[in-house]
Design a protein around this motif. Sequence first.
Motif, mmCIF file in Angstrom:
data_model
loop_
_atom_site.group_PDB
_atom_site.id
_atom_site.type_symbol
_atom_site.label_atom_id
_atom_site.label_comp_id
_atom_site.label_asym_id
_atom_site.label_seq_id
_atom_site.Cartn_x
_atom_site.Cartn_y
_atom_site.Cartn_z
ATOM 1 N N ASN A 51 -5.933 -0.525 -0.176
ATOM 2 C CA ASN A 51 -6.321 -0.512 -1.583
ATOM 3 C C ASN A 51 -7.802 -0.102 -1.691
ATOM 4 O O ASN A 51 -8.661 -0.737 -1.085
ATOM 5 C CB ASN A 51 -6.121 -1.924 -2.149
ATOM 6 C CG ASN A 51 -6.411 -2.002 -3.633
ATOM 7 O OD1 ASN A 51 -7.301 -1.335 -4.146
ATOM 8 N ND2 ASN A 51 -5.663 -2.832 -4.324
ATOM 9 N N CYS A 54 -10.175 -2.917 -2.468
ATOM 10 C CA CYS A 54 -10.401 -3.817 -1.323
ATOM 11 C C CYS A 54 -11.340 -3.163 -0.303
ATOM 12 O O CYS A 54 -12.160 -3.841 0.319
ATOM 13 C CB CYS A 54 -9.083 -4.170 -0.650
ATOM 14 S SG CYS A 54 -8.036 -5.193 -1.700
ATOM 15 N N GLU A 93 -2.402 -11.277 -0.800
ATOM 16 C CA GLU A 93 -1.920 -10.799 0.495
ATOM 17 C C GLU A 93 -0.931 -11.815 1.052
ATOM 18 O O GLU A 93 -1.067 -13.016 0.816
ATOM 19 C CB GLU A 93 -3.091 -10.618 1.476
ATOM 20 C CG GLU A 93 -3.954 -9.434 1.110
ATOM 21 C CD GLU A 93 -5.035 -9.104 2.143
ATOM 22 O OE1 GLU A 93 -4.923 -9.559 3.302
ATOM 23 O OE2 GLU A 93 -5.969 -8.384 1.771
ATOM 24 N N GLN A 112 -2.698 -6.725 -0.861
ATOM 25 C CA GLN A 112 -3.704 -6.047 -1.680
ATOM 26 C C GLN A 112 -3.050 -5.567 -2.975
ATOM 27 O O GLN A 112 -3.266 -4.448 -3.436
ATOM 28 C CB GLN A 112 -4.349 -4.882 -0.911
ATOM 29 C CG GLN A 112 -5.031 -5.329 0.378
ATOM 30 C CD GLN A 112 -5.819 -4.231 1.059
ATOM 31 O OE1 GLN A 112 -5.484 -3.057 0.954
ATOM 32 N NE2 GLN A 112 -6.852 -4.607 1.791
ATOM 33 N N THR A 149 -4.827 -0.558 -8.662
ATOM 34 C CA THR A 149 -4.207 -1.530 -7.746
ATOM 35 C C THR A 149 -2.694 -1.616 -7.987
ATOM 36 O O THR A 149 -2.264 -1.757 -9.131
ATOM 37 C CB THR A 149 -4.836 -2.921 -7.950
ATOM 38 O OG1 THR A 149 -6.190 -2.860 -7.511
ATOM 39 C CG2 THR A 149 -4.123 -3.992 -7.156
#
Length: 294
Positions: A51, A54, A93, A112, A149
């Motif tokens: 991601n 992230c 996660e 993610q 996302t």
Amino acid sequence: MHANGQLIETLTHSQVYQDYERAFTEATGLPVTLRPVETWQLPLHGKRKENPFCAMMADKSRTCAACLQMQEKLTQGAMQEPATVTCAYGLCESAVPVKLGQQTIGFLQTGQVMRQKPTAAAFERAVNHAQELGVDLDTPTAREAYFQTPVAPQKKLDSLTNLLAIFADHLSLKSNQIAVQQANGQPPVIAKAKKFIEEHHTEDLSLGQVAQAVHTSIFYFCKLFKKVTGLNFTEFVSRTRVEKAKNLLLNPNLRISEIAYEVGFQSLTHFNRVFKKTVGESPTEYRGHLPGAA
């Protein structure tokens, strides 16, 4: 622990894992990784389909530290069963344990993702949270990454975790095969030493005796034995005796004290203590679970 780390490394490079990783990532659009229990880095950082939001967090030391704390929480939760943890920015996660026998040696991890579509209010909260850590997220790049996302509602997240759990079972079988192969590929000195211990475990065995029997110095033997078996000499001898005792406990006519001396323990107290430490219960409790026990 070191040996388990090597085992995970071997599994990661196996064809079966490489194929699975590719298939999972292509089918779900999410990153996946196989990692050891103890890790000092972010497991999904640098993986395919990571991601972008992230990735930005991972590159800043303060937000990275917060992510690492979340990983620690996930590790604790997933030691025995699948677990999911959500970070301060609303991304979650999931991890499932990969085992060798009863022991968790690593995790399959993905995520993610958000459980619901990102909103302007959620992004504002993320910006404020990052600001408290001294990180500026109020940029077009961060906003775009955040809103891109992937979204996985609870039901989808459960299905993904299920897929990981099924594959974790396959990897557990594979890890067992590898462990057996590694054990069989041991140096001749160790194979010889194990055979000697097997034949003389009922006697009062010393490290010196065994080192002499396999023609090596005590120092070298001690180091090599621990490296190959993962146990020191005393632990290995105790385990060998306990395994023999487990067989003898099947015979209800033998008293526990007889069994203790029969397999080479010098005192009943010592036998009880070592048996409990190795098996997780006392000889009496173990015998009570056996088929046909009164």
